[in-house]
Write an enzyme that holds these catalytic residues in place. Sequence first.
Site, PDB file in Angstrom:
ATOM      1  N   ASP A 106     -47.038  13.110  42.865  1.00  0.00           N
ATOM      2  CA  ASP A 106     -47.222  13.727  41.548  1.00  0.00           C
ATOM      3  C   ASP A 106     -47.538  12.593  40.564  1.00  0.00           C
ATOM      4  OD1 ASP A 106     -46.676  14.995  39.044  1.00  0.00           O
ATOM      5  OD2 ASP A 106     -45.358  16.425  40.001  1.00  0.00           O
ATOM      6  N   LYS A 134     -51.194  15.839  43.624  1.00  0.00           N
ATOM      7  CA  LYS A 134     -51.453  16.349  42.267  1.00  0.00           C
ATOM      8  C   LYS A 134     -52.060  15.206  41.469  1.00  0.00           C
ATOM      9  CE  LYS A 134     -47.997  19.888  41.143  1.00  0.00           C
ATOM     10  NZ  LYS A 134     -46.800  20.175  40.319  1.00  0.00           N
ATOM     11  N   PHE A 155     -46.630  24.725  39.797  1.00  0.00           N
ATOM     12  CA  PHE A 155     -45.290  24.528  40.359  1.00  0.00           C
ATOM     13  C   PHE A 155     -45.273  25.158  41.746  1.00  0.00           C
ATOM     14  CE2 PHE A 155     -40.473  25.355  39.646  1.00  0.00           C
ATOM     15  CZ  PHE A 155     -40.190  24.458  40.660  1.00  0.00           C
ATOM     16  N   ARG A 168     -37.290  25.424  50.990  1.00  0.00           N
ATOM     17  CA  ARG A 168     -38.032  24.358  51.688  1.00  0.00           C
ATOM     18  C   ARG A 168     -38.479  24.822  53.069  1.00  0.00           C
ATOM     19  NH1 ARG A 168     -36.881  19.162  49.230  1.00  0.00           N
ATOM     20  NH2 ARG A 168     -34.868  19.096  48.186  1.00  0.00           N
TER      21      ARG A 168
HETATM   22  C1  PRP Z   1     -40.429  14.833  45.165  1.00  0.00           C
HETATM   23  C2  PRP Z   1     -41.442  14.543  46.260  1.00  0.00           C
HETATM   24  C3  PRP Z   1     -41.810  13.106  46.003  1.00  0.00           C
HETATM   25  C4  PRP Z   1     -41.707  12.987  44.497  1.00  0.00           C
HETATM   26  C5  PRP Z   1     -43.074  13.081  43.879  1.00  0.00           C
HETATM   27  O1  PRP Z   1     -39.191  14.372  45.587  1.00  0.00           O
HETATM   28  O2  PRP Z   1     -40.892  14.719  47.556  1.00  0.00           O
HETATM   29  O3  PRP Z   1     -40.932  12.198  46.621  1.00  0.00           O
HETATM   30  O4  PRP Z   1     -40.893  14.083  44.049  1.00  0.00           O
HETATM   31  O5  PRP Z   1     -43.013  12.905  42.486  1.00  0.00           O
HETATM   32  P1  PRP Z   1     -43.592  11.617  41.735  1.00  0.00           P
HETATM   33  O6  PRP Z   1     -44.928  11.288  42.368  1.00  0.00           O
HETATM   34  O7  PRP Z   1     -43.724  12.109  40.318  1.00  0.00           O
HETATM   35  O8  PRP Z   1     -42.610  10.514  41.874  1.00  0.00           O
HETATM   36  P2  PRP Z   1     -37.786  14.808  44.956  1.00  0.00           P
HETATM   37  O9  PRP Z   1     -37.233  13.656  44.197  1.00  0.00           O
HETATM   38  O10 PRP Z   1     -37.925  16.128  44.249  1.00  0.00           O
HETATM   39  O11 PRP Z   1     -36.850  14.935  46.222  1.00  0.00           O
HETATM   40  P3  PRP Z   1     -36.969  15.890  47.525  1.00  0.00           P
HETATM   41  O12 PRP Z   1     -38.046  15.303  48.401  1.00  0.00           O
HETATM   42  O13 PRP Z   1     -35.617  15.811  48.131  1.00  0.00           O
HETATM   43  O14 PRP Z   1     -37.326  17.290  47.042  1.00  0.00           O
END
Ligand code: PRP
Length: 185
Positions: A106, A134, A155, A168
């Site tokens: 992201d 994204k 989202f 998930r």
């Molecule tokens: C989510 C996803 C990535 C990160 C991406 O992890 O798995 O690791 O966010 O976002 P960014 O590019 O803005 O850093 P999250 O911290 O939600 O943990 P999860 O994998 O346990 O859902």
Amino acid sequence: MQDYHDFLAEVLIDEPTLQARITELAQQIDRDYEGKKVLLVCILRGALPILVDLMRHLTVPTAIDCMAISSYGVGARESTGQVRMTLDLQTNISELDVILVEDIVDSGRTIGQVMDLLKTRKPKSLKVCTLLDKASRREVQIPIDYRGFLIENKFVFGYGLDIDEYYRNLPFIGVVDLNKYKPGL
Ligand code: PRP
């Protein structure tokens, strides 16, 4: 617990499309790593499904390890900018060919910080594989070597991506209708 049908705006990527693309990514990795072995690093927890499905299609010798990074606050819908490691690798990655596996990139902060950290451990190579990208949200520019799908800023949930830690397990990527999702129900 709400049934996901109550707030599913659309199925963005269905199961056959996901699986077909993951098979293609595995074939690409097989070609690129011919004659080598590879360590897949699962960034918990969202990357679990793609890691498992990806590794089952690889034919190059493959090892796996996991690390956990938290970038979103509990219940938060957007990156907080705070990234912390909550579980480190067990493997010494010095001189190994490493591929970081993510469910989504992201802002890029998470994978950027993971890369910065792991580079200090002197892997032979370090690449990134993400199911979803994204790109329009990127704040930290990082090279993505293997990308499943480029998606818009919606989202999304399912296939590793959670809504308040649930859903998930779904085998497809869906879009949440935030007007219909009721936290806590
Ligand atoms: C989510 C996803 C990535 C990160 C991406 O992890 O798995 O690791 O966010 O976002 P960014 O590019 O803005 O850093 P999250 O911290 O939600 O943990 P999860 O994998 O346990 O859902």
